[in-house]
Every structure is written in C-alpha cells, then in structure tokens.
Design a protein around this motif. Structure first.
Motif, PDB file in Angstrom:
ATOM      1  N   UNK A  74       0.839  -1.200   0.000  1.00 22.23           N
ATOM      2  CA  UNK A  74       0.000   0.000   0.000  1.00 22.23           C
ATOM      3  C   UNK A  74       0.874   1.249   0.000  1.00 22.23           C
ATOM      4  N   UNK A  75       1.952   1.235   0.789  1.00 27.25           N
ATOM      5  CA  UNK A  75       2.836   2.394   0.845  1.00 27.25           C
ATOM      6  C   UNK A  75       3.490   2.648  -0.507  1.00 27.25           C
ATOM      7  N   UNK A  76       3.861   1.587  -1.204  1.00 26.72           N
ATOM      8  CA  UNK A  76       4.477   1.705  -2.524  1.00 26.72           C
ATOM      9  C   UNK A  76       3.537   2.411  -3.495  1.00 26.72           C
ATOM     10  N   UNK A  77       2.294   1.925  -3.552  1.00 27.35           N
ATOM     11  CA  UNK A  77       1.326   2.511  -4.491  1.00 27.35           C
ATOM     12  C   UNK A  77       0.921   3.916  -4.070  1.00 27.35           C
ATOM     13  N   UNK A  78       0.693   4.116  -2.777  1.00 30.80           N
ATOM     14  CA  UNK A  78       0.254   5.423  -2.284  1.00 30.80           C
ATOM     15  C   UNK A  78       1.336   6.484  -2.530  1.00 30.80           C
ATOM     16  N   UNK A  79       2.590   6.117  -2.263  1.00 32.04           N
ATOM     17  CA  UNK A  79       3.686   7.057  -2.481  1.00 32.04           C
ATOM     18  C   UNK A  79       3.780   7.449  -3.947  1.00 32.04           C
ATOM     19  N   UNK A  80       3.612   6.462  -4.827  1.00 29.35           N
ATOM     20  CA  UNK A  80       3.716   6.713  -6.255  1.00 29.35           C
ATOM     21  C   UNK A  80       2.601   7.631  -6.750  1.00 29.35           C
ATOM     22  N   UNK A  81       1.359   7.317  -6.380  1.00 22.90           N
ATOM     23  CA  UNK A  81       0.225   8.104  -6.861  1.00 22.90           C
ATOM     24  C   UNK A  81       0.217   9.509  -6.268  1.00 22.90           C
ATOM     25  N   UNK A  82       0.588   9.629  -4.997  1.00 20.93           N
ATOM     26  CA  UNK A  82       0.641  10.956  -4.382  1.00 20.93           C
ATOM     27  C   UNK A  82       1.704  11.817  -5.043  1.00 20.93           C
ATOM     28  N   UNK A  83       2.866  11.229  -5.316  1.00 26.41           N
ATOM     29  CA  UNK A  83       3.936  11.999  -5.945  1.00 26.41           C
ATOM     30  C   UNK A  83       3.571  12.371  -7.384  1.00 26.41           C
ATOM     31  N   UNK A  84       2.912  11.454  -8.100  1.00 26.56           N
ATOM     32  CA  UNK A  84       2.482  11.761  -9.459  1.00 26.56           C
ATOM     33  C   UNK A  84       1.532  12.960  -9.473  1.00 26.56           C
ATOM     34  N   UNK A  85       0.615  13.000  -8.508  1.00 28.18           N
ATOM     35  CA  UNK A  85      -0.321  14.125  -8.428  1.00 28.18           C
ATOM     36  C   UNK A  85       0.409  15.420  -8.112  1.00 28.18           C
ATOM     37  N   UNK A  86       1.346  15.368  -7.166  1.00 30.03           N
ATOM     38  CA  UNK A  86       2.088  16.574  -6.785  1.00 30.03           C
ATOM     39  C   UNK A  86       2.957  17.094  -7.929  1.00 30.03           C
ATOM     40  N   UNK A  87       3.580  16.172  -8.656  1.00 29.71           N
ATOM     41  CA  UNK A  87       4.558  16.588  -9.658  1.00 29.71           C
ATOM     42  C   UNK A  87       3.961  16.865 -11.025  1.00 29.71           C
ATOM     43  N   UNK A  88       2.817  16.241 -11.338  1.00 31.19           N
ATOM     44  CA  UNK A  88       2.269  16.376 -12.694  1.00 31.19           C
ATOM     45  C   UNK A  88       0.806  16.772 -12.743  1.00 31.19           C
ATOM     46  N   UNK A  89       0.079  16.673 -11.620  1.00 34.58           N
ATOM     47  CA  UNK A  89      -1.352  16.931 -11.630  1.00 34.58           C
ATOM     48  C   UNK A  89      -2.180  15.725 -12.011  1.00 34.58           C
ATOM     49  N   UNK A  90      -1.543  14.602 -12.353  1.00 31.03           N
ATOM     50  CA  UNK A  90      -2.289  13.388 -12.696  1.00 31.03           C
ATOM     51  C   UNK A  90      -2.924  12.795 -11.445  1.00 31.03           C
ATOM     52  N   UNK A  91      -4.209  12.507 -11.513  1.00 30.32           N
ATOM     53  CA  UNK A  91      -4.934  11.941 -10.376  1.00 30.32           C
ATOM     54  C   UNK A  91      -5.181  10.451 -10.592  1.00 30.32           C
ATOM     55  N   UNK A  92      -5.615   9.777  -9.539  1.00 28.94           N
ATOM     56  CA  UNK A  92      -5.794   8.328  -9.598  1.00 28.94           C
ATOM     57  C   UNK A  92      -6.746   7.897 -10.706  1.00 28.94           C
ATOM     58  N   UNK A  93      -7.762   8.686 -10.980  1.00 27.60           N
ATOM     59  CA  UNK A  93      -8.734   8.283 -11.991  1.00 27.60           C
ATOM     60  C   UNK A  93      -8.219   8.487 -13.409  1.00 27.60           C
ATOM     61  N   UNK A  94      -7.077   9.150 -13.568  1.00 25.71           N
ATOM     62  CA  UNK A  94      -6.525   9.342 -14.910  1.00 25.71           C
ATOM     63  C   UNK A  94      -5.377   8.388 -15.209  1.00 25.71           C
ATOM     64  N   UNK A  95      -4.874   7.687 -14.187  1.00 25.53           N
ATOM     65  CA  UNK A  95      -3.752   6.768 -14.382  1.00 25.53           C
ATOM     66  C   UNK A  95      -4.282   5.338 -14.299  1.00 25.53           C
ATOM     67  N   UNK A  96      -4.110   4.569 -15.360  1.00 21.00           N
ATOM     68  CA  UNK A  96      -4.665   3.211 -15.411  1.00 21.00           C
ATOM     69  C   UNK A  96      -3.595   2.221 -15.866  1.00 21.00           C
ATOM     70  N   UNK A  97      -3.938   0.940 -15.750  1.00 24.93           N
ATOM     71  CA  UNK A  97      -3.073  -0.150 -16.230  1.00 24.93           C
ATOM     72  C   UNK A  97      -1.682  -0.101 -15.600  1.00 24.93           C
TER      73      UNK A  97
END
Length: 214
Positions: A74-97
């Motif tokens: 969970x920490x691996x995925x949460x860290x990745x998605x949170x950082x993606x949002x902070x650095x690029x604006x991409x949110x969980x519903x826009x990142x798939x597969x």
C-alpha cells in the motif's frame, strides 16, 4: 493495487536500501490523443544548490514512505500516486493499467540530500493515461511537467531515468537513434552500476539487450 511482491522480496535481501527505495512512474500517453501516441509524462527538476540532478528531466516519482504504518504494497502505491499528483497533476482516476517492471531492471542511483550521499533502488511502474488532462507541477522541487515524445534527448535525463526509459522504449527506438545516443546510455549504465556495486546489488545489463524476454 500494483503487484509488488517481487519488489518486496528483492528488497528483503538489501535491508540498508529498503528504507530508501524509490519508485517512478513511466506514464505512456497512448490513451490520451492520437497526436500524442507514445508520449511520456516527464518533469523538469528545479535548480537546487548541491543537488547533482538539478535542471534534469525525470519521470515522476520518489522515495517510498509510510511502510511501517501502511504495509509495503500500500505504501508503494500510495507514495507513487501521491507523488504523481504533486509533480504532474495526474490523479488516480486518470492513471490506469499500472504494472511494475521486473526488479532485475531496477537501477541503483546515487544522489546528495541535505549534504549526505545516498543510494536508492529505483523501481519503475508502467501506466497509461485514461483521458486527456492538463499537466501541471504542484511541487516546489519541480519546474514543469509535460509530455515528451519517444525521440528523446537522452543526455537531458538523470542516469537512472535514462536507463528506465531506454528499456521501456526499446522496441520503439530506431536503431539509428540507439547508435546516436549510445554514449549517453553507456554513461548512465556505468553510473548506476558503480552505485549498485557500492550497494551490494547485482549490476544491470544494458537496457537495449533483452533480459529474459523483457
């Protein structure tokens, strides 16, 4: 959730690196628009005194945080998605597969933070963008976020990012481009494998050489 059992098992052999493992997102834009097919989401680092990768291009990502409280997966995925949002604006519903790349392709990087040298294993996760979205940097350490074409200026990327992209884009990279930028890949491989030796991690093979079918 991203399947990271292989990552966790690999890290169990390298306890010193576990507390400083990182993940990074290779986001392909082939589900956004036909005009951006094959594009990659990248960020440009801000200029920071004492940081050797200042001003370099990189993939969004960062150090895995919160394992003790959340558990590794969970920490691996949460860290990745949170950082993606902070650095690029991409949110969980826009990142798939989302799919973790094999651990045997993970480079070790060496960098300076708060005046101290650190080594970090960098695990890559491939993904796609589900719908068109505006990229924007929301983190002070990031100057900009944008889509780059696969025909990259490899020298502009930090070494570990260079190797991750080289492997991810291997089948799309023309032979002529491989030849032109061979020195940039070789220098990145030398940098990361020197760090791997210091960390006690097996060195990587060249990213443009097939590794067990990947």
């Amino acid at each position: 959730m991203i399947e990271v059992a292989e990552v966790e098992e690999f890290l169990s052999s390298f306890g010193d690196l576990r507390s400083n493992s990182a993940n990074i997102l290779t986001v392909h834009g082939d589900k956004v628009l036909a005009s951006s097919e094959g594009a990659i989401v990248v960020v440009r680092k801000q200029q920071v005194d004492g940081y050797e990768f200042s001003g370099k291009l990189a993939l969004p990502g960062g150090v895995v945080r919160g394992e003790a409280k959340l558990g590794f997966a969970y920490a691996f995925e949460r860290s990745l998605l949170d950082r993606a949002k902070d650095e690029t604006g991409l949110t969980e519903d826009t990142i798939v597969d989302l799919r973790a790349m094999p651990v045997r392709t993970a480079p070790v990087t060496r960098y300076t933070a708060k005046g101290a040298e650190r080594l970090s294993l960098v695990f890559a996760v491939e993904a796609c963008i589900a719908r068109s979205t505006e990229l924007r940097a929301n983190r002070a350490s990031i100057d900009a976020a944008f889509l780059a074409t696969p025909l990259l200026n490899w020298e502009d990327y930090a070494p570990a990012n260079r190797l991750i992209l080289a492997r991810a884009l291997r089948d799309r990279t023309p032979a002529a481009e491989m030849q032109t930028h061979a020195d940039a890949i070789e220098s990145a491989l030398a940098f990361c494998n020197a760090a791997a030796i210091d960390a006690g991690v097996p060195p990587l093979q060249h990213p443009w050489i097939d590794v067990d079918g990947y």
